[in-house]
Motif scaffolding. Structure first.
Motif, short mmCIF file in Angstrom:
data_model
loop_
_atom_site.label_atom_id
_atom_site.label_comp_id
_atom_site.label_asym_id
_atom_site.label_seq_id
_atom_site.Cartn_x
_atom_site.Cartn_y
_atom_site.Cartn_z
N ASN A 172 63.55 30.88 37.43
CA ASN A 172 63.46 29.41 36.67
C ASN A 172 63.55 28.27 37.41
O ASN A 172 64.34 28.22 38.33
CB ASN A 172 64.73 29.38 35.74
CG ASN A 172 64.79 28.12 35.09
OD1 ASN A 172 63.57 27.58 34.64
ND2 ASN A 172 65.82 27.45 34.54
N ILE A 173 62.30 27.64 37.72
CA ILE A 173 61.96 26.43 38.45
C ILE A 173 61.93 25.31 37.74
O ILE A 173 61.41 25.19 36.74
CB ILE A 173 60.73 26.63 39.63
CG1 ILE A 173 60.92 27.96 40.29
CG2 ILE A 173 60.58 25.52 40.35
CD1 ILE A 173 59.77 28.17 41.11
N ASN B 131 65.28 28.46 31.39
CA ASN B 131 63.80 28.74 30.77
C ASN B 131 63.44 30.18 30.57
O ASN B 131 63.56 30.96 31.59
CB ASN B 131 62.79 27.67 31.22
CG ASN B 131 63.22 26.27 31.21
OD1 ASN B 131 63.63 25.86 30.26
ND2 ASN B 131 62.88 25.67 32.38
N GLY B 132 62.94 30.52 29.46
CA GLY B 132 62.49 32.17 29.71
C GLY B 132 63.38 32.83 28.66
O GLY B 132 63.14 33.78 28.25
N LEU B 133 64.73 32.26 28.52
CA LEU B 133 65.64 33.32 27.73
C LEU B 133 65.44 33.01 26.33
O LEU B 133 65.65 34.19 25.51
CB LEU B 133 67.14 32.70 28.16
CG LEU B 133 68.23 33.47 27.52
CD1 LEU B 133 68.26 35.10 28.15
CD2 LEU B 133 69.50 32.83 27.97
N GLY C 224 64.98 22.56 40.73
CA GLY C 224 66.08 23.56 40.88
C GLY C 224 65.40 24.85 40.98
O GLY C 224 64.27 24.90 40.42
N HIS C 225 65.90 25.73 41.48
CA HIS C 225 65.20 27.37 41.37
C HIS C 225 66.59 28.09 41.36
O HIS C 225 67.54 28.51 41.94
CB HIS C 225 64.60 27.42 42.60
CG HIS C 225 63.65 28.52 42.69
ND1 HIS C 225 62.73 28.68 43.75
CD2 HIS C 225 63.68 29.48 41.95
CE1 HIS C 225 62.31 30.06 43.64
NE2 HIS C 225 62.66 30.47 42.39
N GLU C 226 66.10 28.94 40.01
CA GLU C 226 67.31 30.02 39.90
C GLU C 226 66.48 31.37 39.66
O GLU C 226 65.61 31.20 39.14
CB GLU C 226 68.08 29.66 38.51
CG GLU C 226 68.89 28.52 38.62
CD GLU C 226 69.26 28.36 37.23
OE1 GLU C 226 70.69 28.15 37.06
OE2 GLU C 226 68.73 28.27 36.20
N ILE C 227 67.28 32.45 40.14
CA ILE C 227 66.71 33.88 39.81
C ILE C 227 68.03 34.40 39.12
O ILE C 227 69.34 34.60 39.82
CB ILE C 227 66.53 34.36 41.13
CG1 ILE C 227 65.39 33.64 41.80
CG2 ILE C 227 66.02 35.94 40.91
CD1 ILE C 227 64.89 34.39 43.31
N MET D 60 66.47 23.90 50.65
CA MET D 60 67.63 24.50 49.78
C MET D 60 66.78 25.67 49.13
O MET D 60 65.85 26.05 48.77
CB MET D 60 67.65 23.46 48.29
CG MET D 60 68.85 23.82 47.55
SD MET D 60 69.16 22.84 46.40
CE MET D 60 70.72 22.92 45.83
N ASN D 61 67.77 26.84 49.08
CA ASN D 61 67.34 28.15 48.70
C ASN D 61 67.73 28.26 47.26
O ASN D 61 68.33 27.58 46.63
CB ASN D 61 68.37 29.16 49.33
CG ASN D 61 67.90 29.16 50.93
OD1 ASN D 61 66.77 29.05 51.09
ND2 ASN D 61 68.95 29.35 51.67
N PRO D 62 67.02 29.35 46.57
CA PRO D 62 67.00 29.56 45.10
C PRO D 62 68.47 30.13 44.89
O PRO D 62 69.37 30.78 45.85
CB PRO D 62 66.15 30.79 44.79
CG PRO D 62 65.00 30.63 46.04
CD PRO D 62 66.02 29.93 47.03
N ARG D 63 69.14 29.90 43.76
CA ARG D 63 70.45 30.35 43.51
C ARG D 63 70.38 31.52 42.64
O ARG D 63 69.46 31.61 41.70
CB ARG D 63 71.09 29.13 42.39
CG ARG D 63 72.39 29.63 41.90
CD ARG D 63 73.20 28.52 41.22
NE ARG D 63 74.25 28.93 40.46
CZ ARG D 63 74.49 29.02 39.20
NH1 ARG D 63 73.33 28.59 38.27
NH2 ARG D 63 75.48 29.41 38.59
N ALA D 64 71.02 32.72 43.16
CA ALA D 64 70.97 33.92 42.48
C ALA D 64 72.15 33.89 41.53
O ALA D 64 73.46 33.95 41.88
CB ALA D 64 71.00 35.16 43.30
#
Length: 149
Positions: free
Chosen positions: A74-75, A134-136, A83-86, A1-5
């Motif tokens: 965010n992983i 996370n990080g926001l 999950g992995h989001e950019i 699965m690829n990161p979600r942008a």
């Protein structure tokens, strides 16, 4: 699965941020959590155009992008699924200043309806409420410090 942008828009009213309230499983457990308005960047779309489109689609509001703030990677894990989001994060403002007086908005995403409302930034900083990605929260802390609030 690829990161979600994806891209998110930060709207500030005094010491509050406009966030969508959601309920479900998240990285801290199950329950209520919050996320700014935004969504997935479509192929061939610039991230700041995503923000303008998402605000119009989700709450019917026209906005102006003020400033690029940060990219948050965010992983996370929910039920042993990774999950992995950019996420591209922007400061935005309403074109119609009267919208700052609206206490909550109906958010429509396909067949899902939720609400967006103003929440005190301090509730996220103090850990009273959960803000994603996370990080926001750390980014909001810096914004608060820089503005002197």
């Amino acid at each position: 699965m690829n990161p979600r942008a994806n891209a998110l828009g930060i709207v500030i009213r005094n010491t509050q941020i406009l966030v969508e309230e959601q309920w479900g499983k998240h990285s801290q457990g199950t329950g209520t959590y919050y996320r700014p308005i935004g969504g997935t960047i479509e192929f061939g779309e610039y991230s700041q155009d995503t923000i303008v489109r998402e605000f119009l689609e989700e709450i019917g509001a026209k906005i102006k992008v003020k400033q690029y703030l940060k990219c948050i990677e965010n992983i996370f894990s929910i039920d042993e699924n990774i999950g992995h989001e950019i996420t591209q994060v922007y400061a935005v403002q309403y074109i119609d200043p009267d919208l700052y007086e609206v206490e909550q908005f109906q958010v429509t995403e396909q067949d899902k309806i939720t609400i967006a409302k103003w929440i005190s930034i301090s509730e996220f900083i103090n850990g009273e409420k959960f803000l994603y990605p996370n990080g926001l929260t750390e980014l909001l802390t810096l914004i608060n410090l820089e503005s002197g609030e």
